[in-house]
Enzyme design. Structure first.
Site, PDB file in Angstrom:
ATOM      1  N   GLY A  27       0.819  -1.213   0.000  1.00 45.79           N
ATOM      2  CA  GLY A  27       0.000   0.000   0.000  1.00 45.79           C
ATOM      3  C   GLY A  27       0.847   1.254   0.000  1.00 45.79           C
ATOM      4  O   GLY A  27       0.526   2.239   0.682  1.00 45.79           O
ATOM      5  N   MET A  32      -0.761   5.664   5.036  1.00 51.98           N
ATOM      6  CA  MET A  32       0.181   5.048   5.959  1.00 51.98           C
ATOM      7  C   MET A  32       1.367   4.414   5.241  1.00 51.98           C
ATOM      8  O   MET A  32       2.478   4.401   5.766  1.00 51.98           O
ATOM      9  CB  MET A  32      -0.528   4.023   6.840  1.00 51.98           C
ATOM     10  CG  MET A  32      -1.348   4.640   7.970  1.00 51.98           C
ATOM     11  SD  MET A  32      -0.369   5.751   9.015  1.00 51.98           S
ATOM     12  CE  MET A  32       0.965   4.678   9.530  1.00 51.98           C
ATOM     13  N   THR A 110      -3.494  -2.977   9.724  1.00 52.62           N
ATOM     14  CA  THR A 110      -4.811  -2.975   9.090  1.00 52.62           C
ATOM     15  C   THR A 110      -5.878  -3.387  10.095  1.00 52.62           C
ATOM     16  O   THR A 110      -5.656  -4.268  10.922  1.00 52.62           O
ATOM     17  CB  THR A 110      -4.809  -3.931   7.882  1.00 52.62           C
ATOM     18  OG1 THR A 110      -3.844  -3.464   6.929  1.00 52.62           O
ATOM     19  CG2 THR A 110      -6.172  -4.005   7.217  1.00 52.62           C
ATOM     20  N   THR A 111      -7.042  -2.753  10.031  1.00 48.26           N
ATOM     21  CA  THR A 111      -8.149  -3.083  10.919  1.00 48.26           C
ATOM     22  C   THR A 111      -9.380  -3.456  10.085  1.00 48.26           C
ATOM     23  O   THR A 111      -9.372  -3.365   8.868  1.00 48.26           O
ATOM     24  CB  THR A 111      -8.486  -1.900  11.845  1.00 48.26           C
ATOM     25  OG1 THR A 111      -8.845  -0.751  11.049  1.00 48.26           O
ATOM     26  CG2 THR A 111      -7.296  -1.535  12.723  1.00 48.26           C
ATOM     27  N   ASN A 135      -3.053  -0.102  16.679  1.00 52.47           N
ATOM     28  CA  ASN A 135      -2.440   1.211  16.833  1.00 52.47           C
ATOM     29  C   ASN A 135      -0.974   1.027  17.228  1.00 52.47           C
ATOM     30  O   ASN A 135      -0.668   0.198  18.099  1.00 52.47           O
ATOM     31  CB  ASN A 135      -3.185   2.009  17.903  1.00 52.47           C
ATOM     32  CG  ASN A 135      -2.864   3.486  17.863  1.00 52.47           C
ATOM     33  OD1 ASN A 135      -1.728   3.888  18.063  1.00 52.47           O
ATOM     34  ND2 ASN A 135      -3.875   4.299  17.602  1.00 52.47           N
ATOM     35  N   PHE A 136      -0.076   1.800  16.608  1.00 55.64           N
ATOM     36  CA  PHE A 136       1.353   1.673  16.887  1.00 55.64           C
ATOM     37  C   PHE A 136       1.911   2.891  17.628  1.00 55.64           C
ATOM     38  O   PHE A 136       3.121   3.104  17.631  1.00 55.64           O
ATOM     39  CB  PHE A 136       2.128   1.436  15.591  1.00 55.64           C
ATOM     40  CG  PHE A 136       1.956   0.046  15.057  1.00 55.64           C
ATOM     41  CD1 PHE A 136       2.755  -0.990  15.510  1.00 55.64           C
ATOM     42  CD2 PHE A 136       0.990  -0.234  14.104  1.00 55.64           C
ATOM     43  CE1 PHE A 136       2.600  -2.278  15.022  1.00 55.64           C
ATOM     44  CE2 PHE A 136       0.820  -1.515  13.608  1.00 55.64           C
ATOM     45  CZ  PHE A 136       1.625  -2.543  14.073  1.00 55.64           C
ATOM     46  N   HIS A 165     -11.902  10.619  14.019  1.00 52.70           N
ATOM     47  CA  HIS A 165     -10.913  10.450  12.954  1.00 52.70           C
ATOM     48  C   HIS A 165     -11.298  11.295  11.747  1.00 52.70           C
ATOM     49  O   HIS A 165     -12.411  11.843  11.686  1.00 52.70           O
ATOM     50  CB  HIS A 165     -10.806   8.980  12.537  1.00 52.70           C
ATOM     51  CG  HIS A 165     -10.053   8.136  13.516  1.00 52.70           C
ATOM     52  ND1 HIS A 165     -10.660   7.579  14.620  1.00 52.70           N
ATOM     53  CD2 HIS A 165      -8.749   7.761  13.563  1.00 52.70           C
ATOM     54  CE1 HIS A 165      -9.752   6.891  15.311  1.00 52.70           C
ATOM     55  NE2 HIS A 165      -8.595   6.981  14.691  1.00 52.70           N
ATOM     56  N   LYS A 169     -11.903   8.002   6.876  1.00 53.30           N
ATOM     57  CA  LYS A 169     -11.764   6.693   7.529  1.00 53.30           C
ATOM     58  C   LYS A 169     -13.026   5.873   7.304  1.00 53.30           C
ATOM     59  O   LYS A 169     -14.140   6.351   7.504  1.00 53.30           O
ATOM     60  CB  LYS A 169     -11.493   6.860   9.023  1.00 53.30           C
ATOM     61  CG  LYS A 169     -11.210   5.530   9.730  1.00 53.30           C
ATOM     62  CD  LYS A 169     -10.713   5.744  11.143  1.00 53.30           C
ATOM     63  CE  LYS A 169     -10.486   4.433  11.888  1.00 53.30           C
ATOM     64  NZ  LYS A 169      -9.464   3.596  11.214  1.00 53.30           N
ATOM     65  N   GLY A 175     -10.372   0.556  14.923  1.00 51.45           N
ATOM     66  CA  GLY A 175      -9.777  -0.655  15.478  1.00 51.45           C
ATOM     67  C   GLY A 175      -9.222  -0.422  16.873  1.00 51.45           C
ATOM     68  O   GLY A 175      -9.309  -1.287  17.743  1.00 51.45           O
ATOM     69  N   THR A 176      -8.645   0.759  17.090  1.00 52.76           N
ATOM     70  CA  THR A 176      -8.131   1.086  18.415  1.00 52.76           C
ATOM     71  C   THR A 176      -9.258   1.138  19.429  1.00 52.76           C
ATOM     72  O   THR A 176      -9.126   0.630  20.556  1.00 52.76           O
ATOM     73  CB  THR A 176      -7.393   2.434  18.385  1.00 52.76           C
ATOM     74  OG1 THR A 176      -6.304   2.338  17.465  1.00 52.76           O
ATOM     75  CG2 THR A 176      -6.875   2.813  19.761  1.00 52.76           C
TER      76      THR A 176
END
Length: 278
Positions: A27, A32, A110-111, A135-136, A165, A169, A175-176
């Protein structure tokens, strides 16, 4: 999935790397994907060996981008240390299986996976190390730990979660947010019903967690947990200033994951092991 090249010696440990951490990025034309390539370009000791995208795009930060359908051949030829994926559920599952065939560890942010997609991801982790996180950001990891402690310390208090968001989105709640909700439910067995928004005559029930998703402008990401009861309120909030924080965390996770055995991992595993240090 054959397992392919696994980069391991006879002992089962991953062979030591000589030179920079070499990443593959899927991607590459997405928000991202670009951030991950830029984060790698800015970091000493990291190089992007493979970048793919479903549609043709110009190079990103000096990295040529190949068609996504060439990923398998590129992984075999370039043998990167790990692949970082922020795409969509269907494509991420396909990339995971391609990584499993090539023996390349996978980090995915990915979520939106359904149960079948998660099952296929977990199947890939039988052949390679797979690290999946919603989430990172290190701050979100700290937020989740704080939420678990707070709701455990405040039995009987109401819990509400609001996330915000950007207007592009697709999945809601994020996802978080779902990960935080899982944390709350794990700690508070009495809260097992998620109520998404309220309208009309909608009194609060004792077993519910209120969930609210907002989409507006170019907001990178905000998550707020409200815990209220006994004439007091506690608010725990994380705001991301830009997407770079997520990309940097994903690169940290990839550097740690490259030396792990096949299996299923989360971002906390990398943080707890010191794999996301400066």
């Amino acid at each position: 999935m054959s397992g392919g090249r696994d980069g391991r010696g006879a002992s089962g440990e991953r062979d030591g790397r000589a030179g920079p951490l070499r990443l593959a990025v899927t991607g590459a034309g997405g928000r991202m994907g670009r951030e991950v390539i830029e984060a790698a370009a800015d970091r000493e000791g990291v190089a992007v060996a493979v970048a793919v995208n479903r549609t043709p795009i110009d190079p990103v930060s000096g990295v040529d981008v190949d068609p996504a359908d060439r990923l398998g051949a590129l992984l075999t030829a370039e043998e990167p240390d790990a692949l970082v994926d922020f795409t969509g559920p269907e494509s991420a599952v396909g990339y995971a299986e391609t990584c499993a065939d090539a023996g390349v560890p996978l980090v995915t942010g990915t979520t939106g996976f359904d149960d079948g997609g998660l099952d296929r991801l977990r199947a890939a982790s039988g052949a390679i190390p797979v690290l999946k996180a919603s989430n990172f950001a290190r701050g979100v990891a700290a937020l989740r730990r704080a939420v678990r402690e707070a709701v455990a310390a405040l039995p009987g208090y109401d819990v509400e979660l609001t996330e915000t968001h950007h207007n592009g989105k697709r999945d809601a709640p994020s996802g978080t947010a779902k990960s935080i909700l899982d944390d709350v439910e794990d700690v508070r067995g009495d809260l097992d019903r998620r109520v998404h928004g309220r309208e009309g005559d909608a009194p609060r029930e004792a077993d519910e967690i209120g969930v609210h998703a907002r989409r507006a402008g170019d907001v990178t990401g905000e998550h707020e947990v409200l815990v209220a009861g006994n004439r007091e309120t506690l608010e725990l909030t994380h705001r991301a200033g830009d997407r770079g924080v997520f990309a940097e965390g994903a690169v940290d996770a990839a550097a740690w994951l490259a030396d792990q055995d096949p299996g299923w991992y989360g971002f906390d595993d990398a943080l707890d092991a010191g794999g996301a240090d400066e």
